[in-house]
Design an enzyme around this catalytic site. Structure first.
Site, PDB file in Angstrom:
ATOM      1  N   GLU A 109       7.359 -12.260  -3.731  1.00  0.00           N
ATOM      2  CA  GLU A 109       6.764 -12.056  -5.050  1.00  0.00           C
ATOM      3  C   GLU A 109       6.854 -13.301  -5.922  1.00  0.00           C
ATOM      4  OE1 GLU A 109       6.455  -8.006  -7.182  1.00  0.00           O
ATOM      5  OE2 GLU A 109       8.291  -8.938  -7.954  1.00  0.00           O
ATOM      6  N   GLU A 130       4.257 -15.650  -4.692  1.00  0.00           N
ATOM      7  CA  GLU A 130       2.936 -15.230  -5.150  1.00  0.00           C
ATOM      8  C   GLU A 130       2.741 -15.567  -6.626  1.00  0.00           C
ATOM      9  OE1 GLU A 130       0.178 -11.185  -5.471  1.00  0.00           O
ATOM     10  OE2 GLU A 130       2.282 -11.038  -4.813  1.00  0.00           O
ATOM     11  N   CYS A 135       6.925  -3.092  -7.323  1.00  0.00           N
ATOM     12  CA  CYS A 135       7.947  -2.402  -6.520  1.00  0.00           C
ATOM     13  C   CYS A 135       8.192  -0.976  -6.970  1.00  0.00           C
ATOM     14  CB  CYS A 135       9.253  -3.189  -6.512  1.00  0.00           C
ATOM     15  SG  CYS A 135       9.844  -3.628  -8.136  1.00  0.00           S
ATOM     16  N   SER A 192       1.056  -7.466  -8.107  1.00  0.00           N
ATOM     17  CA  SER A 192       1.466  -8.264  -6.951  1.00  0.00           C
ATOM     18  C   SER A 192       1.116  -7.496  -5.683  1.00  0.00           C
ATOM     19  CB  SER A 192       2.978  -8.512  -7.002  1.00  0.00           C
ATOM     20  OG  SER A 192       3.451  -8.974  -5.760  1.00  0.00           O
ATOM     21  N   LYS A 232       9.106   7.527  -4.555  1.00  0.00           N
ATOM     22  CA  LYS A 232       9.255   6.856  -3.263  1.00  0.00           C
ATOM     23  C   LYS A 232       8.859   7.780  -2.106  1.00  0.00           C
ATOM     24  CE  LYS A 232      10.821   2.756  -4.419  1.00  0.00           C
ATOM     25  NZ  LYS A 232      10.077   1.523  -4.088  1.00  0.00           N
ATOM     26  N   GLU A 268       5.256   7.150  -1.930  1.00  0.00           N
ATOM     27  CA  GLU A 268       4.945   5.797  -1.458  1.00  0.00           C
ATOM     28  C   GLU A 268       5.042   5.693   0.061  1.00  0.00           C
ATOM     29  OE1 GLU A 268       6.348   1.276  -2.608  1.00  0.00           O
ATOM     30  OE2 GLU A 268       7.892   2.779  -2.227  1.00  0.00           O
ATOM     31  N   GLU A 279      -2.097   3.311   3.626  1.00  0.00           N
ATOM     32  CA  GLU A 279      -2.425   1.888   3.525  1.00  0.00           C
ATOM     33  C   GLU A 279      -1.200   0.995   3.341  1.00  0.00           C
ATOM     34  OE1 GLU A 279      -5.779   4.450   2.426  1.00  0.00           O
ATOM     35  OE2 GLU A 279      -3.718   4.295   1.665  1.00  0.00           O
ATOM     36  N   CYS A 324      15.342   1.838 -12.375  1.00  0.00           N
ATOM     37  CA  CYS A 324      15.745   2.728 -11.285  1.00  0.00           C
ATOM     38  C   CYS A 324      17.099   3.380 -11.528  1.00  0.00           C
ATOM     39  CB  CYS A 324      15.789   1.950  -9.972  1.00  0.00           C
ATOM     40  SG  CYS A 324      14.210   1.197  -9.510  1.00  0.00           S
TER      41      CYS A 324
END
Length: 572
Positions: A277, A280, A299, A319, A358, A361, A366, A503
């Protein structure tokens, strides 16, 4: 200031304080059920009834302002009978199968019923059951809903998603998904804040513990656990362990006691996320006009869902780096599988996360690298505790154990991912090194820390001023997007976490009703960072080995294939 008398105690409080505020300042107990300070102060339950001299009706302490000269009685016979009757009325619309309820022993209604010596309910029970898809990450049992409106308020006022609505009135009041739609038809981020603020068991996460137990019992499966940074700050909350016993090494030992073959720290893949990250970000920053700016962190799946559902035109700002959870799964079923000589199909990757989103996710087609899932099972911190209890693990008696190696090394930068601002701070430490060739002071970017839901900062890196924002809570995220689109603010890099406090305050964390613990839990992670001999992700020796032996370098074709994902293609 306002001075009043409560139960013969003289109390002075700031103007604008409620009777409840004043009572708490004087250490006088007034029970509450629906109350959430600054979020839900609607007195829907009326459990906080008190008697005010000179006033015929009982007052609700949570939203009645204190006045000079007011004389309040909190424990008269009239008050006690009224409170007990109100709880009995609530119980008449609540299926009280406490033995099988996920909140048994940690339920405010259960506690109030015991405190008020309620041994039977004199009213006929009438709790309506409404259908719910049991495959969704968040489950709702309408027969347990007590209409306290907490879920409505937290979703509307803090997360600005308006998923829940109130219908009917009086005994016919009901909470439902907005417009009578199904949960998967509204713009829910799956953050789970409604779960952590529900005082009973009407809302909970989908329980996947039996899937994990089945994998652990399968001799053909190599079961690999990863544990997110924020879990170690809360895992022992429900087990009654004192801080000196609630160590991360004892947590590792407890998970091994369940039968795990390997136990790793997701902080390792948090360091990996930073490598990708931050690279990037530098690519975007140094090539103006080629990429959408600012760059958003990616994230947090609750945040990704929010952006895709509410502002799809802004998705290119995300990102492309996968989350640490998904990077860990991808590397486990490729690099690590080769290392241990196991077919990736025979590896079961289990995540322990402070998050309910999560679960979503890991199932997004994909985001997975291959035909099979990179992460097979996602458990919340609460589910880990339930597994330990079901397995009769005597956690107190366990000797401490270390995480496994090969993917076990982690830095302080990876650990602070669990606190709001931690991803940004970790990324800046490594970005500074990539740009200048020198490490900054590890705490050079500490201005991004704090409890504010929207924090601005700017730093000079080699002559370039980098403008930053750290956001937690989706209402703040909404305001941020509007501000960016209107041109009122300009940033280069933005961290967003859907849960207030990051979190550490995630929707999968242990619940202490009425208490917000994200700040204290996040502070623990910063303490662990400060004590870690390695505080820069790029100095993680096992991350360096991973690139040397397998990924080549950040943003390489192989790294892109395994560690990046186009969020625009994600299935919702």
């Amino acid at each position: 200031m306002v001075t009043l008398t409560i139960d013969k105690k003289t109390v002075t409080v700031p103007e604008g304080s409620t009777i409840l505020d004043a009572a708490r300042q004087a250490d006088i107990m007034i029970p509450t059920l629906c109350y959430l300070r600054d979020v839900n102060e609607v007195a829907s339950c009326r459990i906080c009834a008190v008697e005010v001299e000179g006033v015929d009706k009982l007052a609700t302490a949570c939203n009645t302002l204190a006045e000079n000269g007011m004389v309040v009685h909190t424990n008269t016979q009239r008050v006690r009978v009224t409170r007990k009757t109100n709880v009995e009325l609530i119980l008449s619309q609540h299926v009280d199968h406490c033995v099988t309820c996920v909140r048994s022993g940690n339920c405010t209604l259960q506690t109030l019923s015991k405190d008020m010596n309620i041994q039977h309910v004199p009213f006929s029970q009438n709790a309506a059951r409404r259908p719910w898809d049991p495959t969704l990450p968040i489950l709702r049992d309408s027969t347990k809903c007590i209409k306290c409106l907490r879920c409505v308020s937290i979703c509307d006022r803090v997360q600005s998603l308006n998923v829940w609505e109130v219908t009917g009135s009086g005994a016919h009041t009901a909470i439902r998904v907005r417009g009578g739609l199904r949960m998967d038809e509204v713009n829910c981020s799956l953050c789970g804040q409604c779960i952590t603020h529900c005082p009973v068991g009407a809302l909970r996460e989908r329980d996947d513990t039996e899937k994990a137990f089945a994998a652990l019992a399968d001799p053909q499966k190599t079961v690999v656990f990863q544990v997110a940074p924020a879990v170690r700050a809360a895992w022992a909350d429900s087990l009654g362990l004192p801080p000196e016993l609630a160590t991360e090494k004892r947590m590792v030992a407890a998970i091994r006691a369940l039968g795990a073959d390997y136990v790793f720290d997701t902080s390792f893949s948090a360091d990996l996320t930073i490598m990708e990250e931050s690279s990037e970000f530098i690519q975007r920053l140094t090539n103006p006009g080629e990429y959408p700016m600012p760059m958003f962190t990616s994230c947090c799946p609750g945040w990704v869902r929010f952006l895709k559902l509410e502002f799809p035109e802004m998705v290119p700002h995300l990102s492309t780096a996968k989350s640490p959870q998904q990077m860990f799964g991808a590397v486990t079923k490729s690099y690590f599988a080769e290392k241990i000589g196991v077919d990736p199909e025979d590896i079961c990757c289990v995540s322990i996360m402070p998050c309910t989103a999560k679960k979503y996710e890991s199932s997004v087609r994909e985001v997975n690298d291959a035909a099979f899932r990179d992460v097979d099972i996602v458990l919340t911190t609460r589910e880990l505790v339930r597994m330990l209890r079901a397995f009769q693990v005597n956690v107190r008696a366990l000797p401490e154990e270390d995480f496994d190696t090969t993917m076990g090394a982690r830095t302080g930068a990876g650990l602070i991912f669990g606190a709001a601002g931690g991803v940004m701070e970790a990324a800046l430490r490594t970005a500074h090194y990539f740009i200048t060739g020198q490490n900054p002071d590890p705490d050079a970017f500490r201005d991004v820390r704090g409890s504010d839901g929207w924090r601005d900062a700017s730093f000079d890196i080699d002559g370039t001023t980098v403008r930053l924002a750290v956001i937690s809570g989706l209402n703040n995220a909404r305001e941020l997007i509007h501000a960016i689109k209107s041109g009122r603010v300009r940033y280069d890099f933005v961290e967003v976490m859907s849960c207030p406090g990051g979190c550490a305050g995630g929707g999968g964390q242990p619940i202490r009703d009425g208490q917000e613990l994200a700040g204290a839990r996040g502070a623990l992670l910063y303490d662990l960072d400060a004590a870690n001999p390695l505080r820069f992700s790029h100095e993680n020796p096992e991350i360096q080995t991973l690139y040397q032996e397998y990924l080549e370098k950040p943003l390489s074709p192989k790294a892109h294939h395994l560690l990046h994902s186009d969020k625009g293609e994600w299935t919702l």
